[in-house]
Motif scaffolding. Sequence first.
Motif, PDB file in Angstrom:
ATOM      1  N   LEU A 132       0.834  -1.200   0.000  1.00 24.41           N
ATOM      2  CA  LEU A 132       0.000   0.000   0.000  1.00 24.41           C
ATOM      3  C   LEU A 132       0.872   1.255   0.000  1.00 24.41           C
ATOM      4  N   SER A 133       1.887   1.260   0.863  1.00 24.68           N
ATOM      5  CA  SER A 133       2.815   2.399   0.906  1.00 24.68           C
ATOM      6  C   SER A 133       3.586   2.531  -0.403  1.00 24.68           C
ATOM      7  N   LEU A 134       3.975   1.392  -0.979  1.00 24.73           N
ATOM      8  CA  LEU A 134       4.708   1.398  -2.238  1.00 24.73           C
ATOM      9  C   LEU A 134       3.866   2.035  -3.342  1.00 24.73           C
ATOM     10  N   GLY A 135       2.617   1.595  -3.469  1.00 23.33           N
ATOM     11  CA  GLY A 135       1.749   2.146  -4.512  1.00 23.33           C
ATOM     12  C   GLY A 135       1.444   3.618  -4.312  1.00 23.33           C
ATOM     13  N   GLN A 136       1.211   4.008  -3.067  1.00 23.77           N
ATOM     14  CA  GLN A 136       0.935   5.419  -2.789  1.00 23.77           C
ATOM     15  C   GLN A 136       2.149   6.295  -3.067  1.00 23.77           C
TER      16      GLN A 136
END
Length: 310
Positions: A132-136
Motif C-alpha cells: 500500500l505504501s509502495l503504490g501510494q
Amino acid sequence: MTASTPHTIGLPRALLYHRYGPLWRTFFRALGIKTVVSPPTSRKILDQGSALAADETCLSVKIFLGHVQELVGSCDYILIPRISNFGRGRSMCVRFESLYDVTRNLFRVSGQEFLSYNVDLLQNLEEAPAFLSLGQSLGFSPKEVKKAYAAAKKQEQQVWKARLKAQEPLYRAKGLKILVAGHGYILDDPYVGKVITDFLKQSGVIPIRADIVDRTAALKASPKLSPTCKWEFSRELVGSIALHRDQVDGIILLSAFPCGPDAMVNEILVRRLKDIPVLNMVLDGQSGTAGVETRLESFVDIIRFKEGSL
C-alpha cells in the motif's frame, strides 16, 4: 512523479524475483506500470556482478548485482525490497535485509533511482501495508493500490498452486528419483541451477525440487531434522526433505558459495540423513561444468549400484 506520469519499473531476474516475480509483475501491471525484466543470467552478467561485489559476497548476490547493472538506465526505478523476517524464528539471511542499501550505494553515481518496500513482522511491517505504501509513493490512491495488490496475490497463488500440482506426480513416477534441495533463485537460474537438473534428466534421473513444496507443511515438518534452524527459506527446504525423504532415492544439497546459512544447515543435514545417499554440492560460478557433471554422474552411479541396477 505522479500516477499520470509513465513509470517503468526494472526487476532484476535474480534472488527474490524467482519467488515474487508473479506478484510484482501483476501488481505493477494492474496499476498500468510497465515492468522491464533483466535477461537470463549469462557469463557477462555474473562477471559484471563479481566486479562490483566484495570478494566474500555469495555467488547469488554477485549474480543479482550483475542483473541490476543490466537494468541501469533502462527504467525509472529498480525494485529491491527489504525483507527481514516473517515473525519470530522465521528470519531471512541478512543479505536480503541489506540488499537495497548495498545496491543503492554501489550504484550511487549512476543516477539510477531505486524503489523498495519493507517486510519485518517483528516490527509489525506486513506485506499488504508495505505494498500500500509502495503504490501510494508512486502516486496511486489507496483504493487503486488495494485492488492491484488483491489481483497480484491471486495471481501469485494461482501460479504457485500450478507449480505444486505439476510436481506432485513426480514422487509417484517410476524411475530413479533425486530430491534437489536448493533455493529457487539457484534452481530457476539457467546459468547456475538449471545445469544440474538438465544433466540429471539427461542421465535418466527424475529430479524433484525440494523448494516446490507446501510451505506451511514444510515449516511444520522442519523441526524433525533441525529444530533450531531460523532461516525461512532453509526451513522450507529442511521441511521438504523431512516430508519426502522416503519417496526419493537420493538427495542433492545444492548451494552457492559462500552461503553462510546453507553451509551450516547442509552440514547438519549431511550428519542426520544417514539412511539415504546425500551429495553436498557447492557452486562457485567458475566457468565450465565438467567437474559438476563428474560429481553428479558419480552420485547417480552410487545410487544405482546401491539399488543393484548398475
